[in-house]
Write an enzyme that holds these catalytic residues in place. Structure first.
Site, PDB file in Angstrom:
ATOM      1  N   ALA A  26       0.828  -1.204   0.000  1.00  0.00           N
ATOM      2  CA  ALA A  26       0.000   0.000   0.000  1.00  0.00           C
ATOM      3  C   ALA A  26       0.865   1.257   0.000  1.00  0.00           C
ATOM      4  O   ALA A  26       0.532   2.265   0.623  1.00  0.00           O
ATOM      5  CB  ALA A  26      -0.917   0.003   1.224  1.00  0.00           C
ATOM      6  N   ALA A  27       1.977   1.211  -0.737  1.00  0.00           N
ATOM      7  CA  ALA A  27       2.922   2.326  -0.705  1.00  0.00           C
ATOM      8  C   ALA A  27       2.881   3.192  -1.951  1.00  0.00           C
ATOM      9  O   ALA A  27       3.559   4.210  -2.021  1.00  0.00           O
ATOM     10  CB  ALA A  27       4.341   1.791  -0.508  1.00  0.00           C
ATOM     11  N   ARG A  61      -2.589   9.143 -10.351  1.00  0.00           N
ATOM     12  CA  ARG A  61      -3.704   9.297 -11.297  1.00  0.00           C
ATOM     13  C   ARG A  61      -5.031   9.619 -10.614  1.00  0.00           C
ATOM     14  O   ARG A  61      -5.975  10.045 -11.265  1.00  0.00           O
ATOM     15  CB  ARG A  61      -3.835   8.029 -12.153  1.00  0.00           C
ATOM     16  CG  ARG A  61      -2.814   7.965 -13.285  1.00  0.00           C
ATOM     17  CD  ARG A  61      -2.970   6.695 -14.091  1.00  0.00           C
ATOM     18  NE  ARG A  61      -2.359   5.549 -13.416  1.00  0.00           N
ATOM     19  CZ  ARG A  61      -2.467   4.285 -13.857  1.00  0.00           C
ATOM     20  NH1 ARG A  61      -3.188   4.018 -14.946  1.00  0.00           N
ATOM     21  NH2 ARG A  61      -1.872   3.305 -13.214  1.00  0.00           N
ATOM     22  N   LYS A 120      -4.732   7.293  -2.106  1.00  0.00           N
ATOM     23  CA  LYS A 120      -5.618   6.457  -2.923  1.00  0.00           C
ATOM     24  C   LYS A 120      -6.274   5.365  -2.094  1.00  0.00           C
ATOM     25  O   LYS A 120      -7.451   5.043  -2.282  1.00  0.00           O
ATOM     26  CB  LYS A 120      -4.826   5.833  -4.072  1.00  0.00           C
ATOM     27  CG  LYS A 120      -5.666   4.923  -4.959  1.00  0.00           C
ATOM     28  CD  LYS A 120      -4.863   4.340  -6.102  1.00  0.00           C
ATOM     29  CE  LYS A 120      -3.986   3.200  -5.663  1.00  0.00           C
ATOM     30  NZ  LYS A 120      -3.404   2.474  -6.824  1.00  0.00           N
ATOM     31  N   GLY A 151       9.805  -0.627  -6.939  1.00  0.00           N
ATOM     32  CA  GLY A 151       9.204  -1.849  -7.441  1.00  0.00           C
ATOM     33  C   GLY A 151       8.569  -2.709  -6.368  1.00  0.00           C
ATOM     34  O   GLY A 151       8.801  -2.531  -5.167  1.00  0.00           O
ATOM     35  N   ASP A 171      -5.377  -1.917  -2.967  1.00  0.00           N
ATOM     36  CA  ASP A 171      -6.341  -1.244  -3.851  1.00  0.00           C
ATOM     37  C   ASP A 171      -7.147  -2.235  -4.683  1.00  0.00           C
ATOM     38  O   ASP A 171      -7.531  -1.937  -5.820  1.00  0.00           O
ATOM     39  CB  ASP A 171      -5.623  -0.251  -4.767  1.00  0.00           C
ATOM     40  CG  ASP A 171      -4.694  -0.925  -5.769  1.00  0.00           C
ATOM     41  OD1 ASP A 171      -4.358  -2.112  -5.573  1.00  0.00           O
ATOM     42  OD2 ASP A 171      -4.306  -0.261  -6.757  1.00  0.00           O
ATOM     43  N   ALA A 174     -48.219  22.976  14.026  1.00  0.00           N
ATOM     44  CA  ALA A 174     -47.438  23.475  12.897  1.00  0.00           C
ATOM     45  C   ALA A 174     -46.777  24.804  13.224  1.00  0.00           C
ATOM     46  O   ALA A 174     -47.362  25.664  13.885  1.00  0.00           O
ATOM     47  CB  ALA A 174     -48.341  23.630  11.681  1.00  0.00           C
ATOM     48  N   ASN A 209     -33.876  26.762  21.485  1.00  0.00           N
ATOM     49  CA  ASN A 209     -32.954  26.075  22.391  1.00  0.00           C
ATOM     50  C   ASN A 209     -31.636  26.809  22.601  1.00  0.00           C
ATOM     51  O   ASN A 209     -30.843  26.421  23.448  1.00  0.00           O
ATOM     52  CB  ASN A 209     -32.667  24.668  21.867  1.00  0.00           C
ATOM     53  CG  ASN A 209     -32.060  24.685  20.472  1.00  0.00           C
ATOM     54  OD1 ASN A 209     -32.368  25.565  19.670  1.00  0.00           O
ATOM     55  ND2 ASN A 209     -31.228  23.713  20.166  1.00  0.00           N
ATOM     56  N   SER A 227     -50.338  25.834  17.155  1.00  0.00           N
ATOM     57  CA  SER A 227     -49.533  26.244  16.017  1.00  0.00           C
ATOM     58  C   SER A 227     -48.846  27.586  16.250  1.00  0.00           C
ATOM     59  O   SER A 227     -49.355  28.458  16.960  1.00  0.00           O
ATOM     60  CB  SER A 227     -50.417  26.337  14.772  1.00  0.00           C
ATOM     61  OG  SER A 227     -50.964  25.077  14.459  1.00  0.00           O
TER      62      SER A 227
END
Length: 517
Positions: free
Chosen positions: A26-27, A32, A39, A97, A122, A398, A404, A423
């Site tokens: 995961a290095a 892209r 990523k 690599g 990935d 309503a 608050n 209401s």
């Protein structure tokens, strides 16, 4: 269905299949993706790609599990601390690599005895079951190295599997392929199982004599063959499990494929999904049988929906618990609980801390926050209930606002059982409305209202006789007033009279009952 990658279920049978180590690579830079976020932390079905890799690796019950980090490693390390603090990490400072990456991963593990599995961070659709099958195939063949492979229609960009009969002779990267090798459709997934000794020897003999000038992990396969060791392949039919993600286009495709599988899994488990194409469900969501999901619905995080509930259309729920038989329509909810048989929506906004009791109601254009609303209680229309405790059976009219916040502090308002708030009222916290109490419409309540009391907190109405004729003579309003002879609408007058008569009859009945007692 797909399990939440943040959790791992332990299969007792797997203890006999435990491997010495799993190395998750995961290095990579992930350039892209064009993102300031690693990523590996981009999400598929609500969870990071790295979390899927860790979850799949844990299915092998490895004695050591190491993630090799590099690019944006601070982000990756912080994420691993959250999802898998037990996992070891290694740093690949120079991207030299895949062979070099594995060398970095094994550097601190000492002498290993057994199998070492190498996979990537990935490939979010790779499952733990597939890794288990890969190790089983490796052991059954008596191989020293086994490669997970797949056949694809367009192999461009992939390493090709060059066979010698059933044996894998070598793996050739795209840039090093001859014309004949480029035509091979069996590709390398980059996922392997090695005997530890074979891997250790191979890594120690890698060179950079290739088109990329890098240490290829694939060359370990060639070296193993040169030693006369058996190298085999495990072919997988589900090519998606070998697919990585390198840019946003691939990420979207991966999300779509994962979601298709999750939705299909729930449908096969007894959930009705009216329009799968517009329904998105995270891997960690839990649904019961006979749930119905209507179009344009998104269920995220730890959301759970019980039997018989209907969700949607046009609804997003994040970490919400929905009870049996509840209905949630055109609603956005986060960290909320909706009781059995309750009704929510349309156009409701449930913020964190909302708890709606059984058969309660949060209606159209209502926003709630840190509000506990009891069984059968109703907040039906155009209201804001923040930092509120509304007991069972209460009714909030309503346009009511639970005020608050005073600019510095937030306080709680309590409305007792079966209380009624008329209401367009404002309840200025902290205030307590007692059980069975009434608040007249249009009131601004700043003091407690005792149980069974009526609170009227508004100015008396004043009428200026003939105001229109004096101030707006000849206007359309003046003409309308003259045409009606200045009388109140007869239907309104009649309705008001009937209501007064009905209320008087109810009062007379109540007084008679009290006298009889």
């Amino acid at each position: 269905m797909t399990s939440d990658p943040s959790t791992t279920q332990t299969d007792p049978e797997q203890s006999s299949r435990s491997v010495a180590a799993v190395v998750v690579l995961a290095a990579g830079g992930g350039t892209r993706m064009k993102s300031s976020t690693s990523k590996l932390l981009h999400k598929v079905a609500g969870h990071s790609m790295l979390s899927y890799a860790v979850s799949a690796a844990q299915a092998l019950q490895p004695q050591r599990l190491v993630v090799v980090v590099g690019h944006e490693r601070e982000q990756v390390l912080a994420h691993l601390d959250d999802i898998a603090p037990h996992v070891s990490t290694a740093v690949q400072d120079q991207q030299n690599g895949t062979g070099h990456a594995v060398q970095c991963g094994l550097a601190d593990l000492g002498e290993l005895d057994g199998e070492v599995v190498v996979t990537y961070g990935d490939v979010p659709m790779l499952t733990g079951e597939t890794l288990v099958e890969l190790v089983e195939a490796h052991r059954a063949a008596g191989a020293k190295a086994t490669v997970l492979t797949a056949h694809v229609d367009d192999p461009y960009g992939y390493g090709r599997i060059v066979r010698d009969g059933e044996r894998v002779a070598r793996i050739v990267e795209q840039k090093d392929c001859s014309d004949d090798e480029a035509s091979i459709t069996e590709i390398n997934s980059g996922i392997y199982v090695f005997d530890a000794d074979t891997l250790r020897h191979g890594l120690g003999n890698l060179t950079t004599d290739n088109a990329q000038g890098e240490l290829y992990l694939t060359d370990v396969i060639t070296i193993a063959n040169q030693r006369g060791e058996l190298v085999t392949a495990k072919i997988i039919d589900d090519v998606w499990q070998t697919e990585g993600v390198n840019d946003r286009v691939q990420l979207a495709r991966m999300n779509r494929e994962m979601n298709n599988r999750i939705v299909e899994g729930w449908m096969r488990a007894g959930v009705t999904v009216v329009d799968p194409a517009t329904t998105w469900i995270h891997a960690s969501v839990d649904l019961a049988q006979d749930v119905t999901i209507l179009p344009n619905t998104t269920l995220e995080g730890a959301t759970s929906v019980a039997t018989g509930a209907t969700i949607g259309p046009d609804t997003t729920l994040v970490d919400v618990e929905v009870g049996e038989g509840a209905t949630v329509i055109r609603t956005h909810g986060t960290l909320a609980v909706i009781g059995a048989g309750a009704d929510v929506g349309p156009f409701s906004y449930l913020r964190p801390g909302t708890q709606l009791g059984a058969k309660g109601k949060i209606g159209a254009f209502v926003e709630t926050k840190n509000a506990v609303i009891g069984d059968g209680a109703k907040v039906p229309h155009l209201a804001y209930a923040g930092d509120a405790v509304i007991d069972a059976g209460a009714n909030i009219g309503a346009g009511t606002i639970f005020a608050n916040y005073d600019g510095l502090n937030k306080s709680t308002t309590h409305v007792g059982a079966n209380a009624f708030v008329g209401s367009n009222s404002v309840l200025v916290a902290p205030v307590d409305i007692g059980a069975g109490a009434f608040v007249a419409a249009g009131s601004t309540v700043t003091d407690d209202v005792g149980a069974g009391n009526l609170a009227v907190a508004r100015g008396r109405q004043h009428a200026s006789e003939g105001w229109i004729g004096k101030r707006r003579p000849g206007s359309k309003w003046d003409e309308a007033a003259k045409a009606s002879d200045g009388q109140v609408h007869p239907k309104v007058t009649e309705s008001r009279a009937k209501a007064a008569e009905k209320n008087q009859q109810a009062l007379n009945t109540q007084q008679a009952q009290e006298g009889a007692q």
